[in-house]
Design a protein around this motif. Sequence first.
Motif, PDB file in Angstrom:
ATOM      1  N   ARG A  36      61.731 101.892  26.087  1.00  0.00           N
ATOM      2  CA  ARG A  36      61.108 100.641  26.542  1.00  0.00           C
ATOM      3  C   ARG A  36      60.258 100.889  27.787  1.00  0.00           C
ATOM      4  O   ARG A  36      59.157 100.355  27.916  1.00  0.00           O
ATOM      5  N   GLU A  37      60.786 101.710  28.701  1.00  0.00           N
ATOM      6  CA  GLU A  37      60.061 102.007  29.953  1.00  0.00           C
ATOM      7  C   GLU A  37      58.717 102.680  29.691  1.00  0.00           C
ATOM      8  O   GLU A  37      57.733 102.368  30.357  1.00  0.00           O
ATOM      9  N   VAL A  38      58.682 103.618  28.727  1.00  0.00           N
ATOM     10  CA  VAL A  38      57.457 104.409  28.520  1.00  0.00           C
ATOM     11  C   VAL A  38      56.342 103.629  27.817  1.00  0.00           C
ATOM     12  O   VAL A  38      55.223 104.132  27.698  1.00  0.00           O
ATOM     13  N   VAL A  39      56.646 102.383  27.379  1.00  0.00           N
ATOM     14  CA  VAL A  39      55.596 101.538  26.789  1.00  0.00           C
ATOM     15  C   VAL A  39      55.432 100.230  27.576  1.00  0.00           C
ATOM     16  O   VAL A  39      54.965  99.231  27.045  1.00  0.00           O
ATOM     17  N   ILE A  50      48.826 100.764  21.339  1.00  0.00           N
ATOM     18  CA  ILE A  50      47.738  99.817  21.031  1.00  0.00           C
ATOM     19  C   ILE A  50      46.638 100.515  20.231  1.00  0.00           C
ATOM     20  O   ILE A  50      46.117  99.962  19.261  1.00  0.00           O
ATOM     21  N   ALA A  51      46.315 101.742  20.620  1.00  0.00           N
ATOM     22  CA  ALA A  51      45.281 102.503  19.905  1.00  0.00           C
ATOM     23  C   ALA A  51      45.687 102.721  18.439  1.00  0.00           C
ATOM     24  O   ALA A  51      44.842 102.684  17.546  1.00  0.00           O
ATOM     25  N   SER A  59      52.475  90.875  23.176  1.00  0.00           N
ATOM     26  CA  SER A  59      52.830  89.475  23.441  1.00  0.00           C
ATOM     27  C   SER A  59      51.730  88.870  24.312  1.00  0.00           C
ATOM     28  O   SER A  59      50.882  89.591  24.847  1.00  0.00           O
ATOM     29  N   ALA A  60      51.788  87.561  24.489  1.00  0.00           N
ATOM     30  CA  ALA A  60      50.787  86.861  25.304  1.00  0.00           C
ATOM     31  C   ALA A  60      50.732  87.394  26.737  1.00  0.00           C
ATOM     32  O   ALA A  60      49.671  87.403  27.366  1.00  0.00           O
ATOM     33  N   ASP A  61      51.878  87.882  27.252  1.00  0.00           N
ATOM     34  CA  ASP A  61      51.917  88.378  28.640  1.00  0.00           C
ATOM     35  C   ASP A  61      51.507  89.849  28.769  1.00  0.00           C
ATOM     36  O   ASP A  61      51.601  90.440  29.843  1.00  0.00           O
ATOM     37  N   GLY A  62      51.070  90.468  27.661  1.00  0.00           N
ATOM     38  CA  GLY A  62      50.590  91.855  27.724  1.00  0.00           C
ATOM     39  C   GLY A  62      51.663  92.903  27.514  1.00  0.00           C
ATOM     40  O   GLY A  62      51.382  94.102  27.548  1.00  0.00           O
ATOM     41  N   THR A  63      52.900  92.462  27.308  1.00  0.00           N
ATOM     42  CA  THR A  63      53.972  93.415  27.015  1.00  0.00           C
ATOM     43  C   THR A  63      54.019  93.677  25.512  1.00  0.00           C
ATOM     44  O   THR A  63      53.464  92.908  24.723  1.00  0.00           O
TER      45      THR A  63
END
Length: 198
Positions: A36-39, A50-51, A59-63
């Motif tokens: 989880r930390e590395v993303v 993302i690529a 998500s809407a908050d960019g996570t």
Amino acid sequence: MVKVGLTGGIGAGKSEVSRLLASYGAVIVDADKIAREVVEPGTPGLAAVIAEFGEDVLSADGTLDRPKLGTIVFTDPQKLQALNAIVHPLVGARSAELEAAAGPDSVVVHDVPLLTENGLAPLYDLVVVVDATPDTQLDRLVRLRGMAESEAKARMEAQASREKRLAIADLVIDNDGPLEALEPQVRKVWQNLRDRTG
């Protein structure tokens, strides 16, 4: 230092065993937590995800929208492989840093859900498998985690079989019963691990 690989199928109760070992003094290197930390936003890991999978997995908050990504990769082995190719090297590097920071007399427990699937057993001094029957796993995923039965079964099927996990085990913790039956077993395993550190 004793390096332990801790694994078990989804819903087998590995997290509870990890929590107990930590309470006794083990240094826990949690692959899921590190994954989880590395993303997290702003990391090279998230940029790579993302690529590969597009902005739709945010998500809407960019996570990272983990449930959405999970739905994509757990039904498509190629996509799961692509995700693993991004995340696993990052997790491996961070795990090595955490292990290096532990003292020489430490019991370092690497909590690795996909240890069997990724052939990682040789990296550890011994492997501890938390075992439960598929029926128990399914019941816990549906009843305790609120998963749909079809999703729970898909996640279980994406993992190694129970037989493959048991085949690499040096020590097995049977977690098919109630929680109170677990603690004495984990304490016994902890004593075994402490004995190995001299």
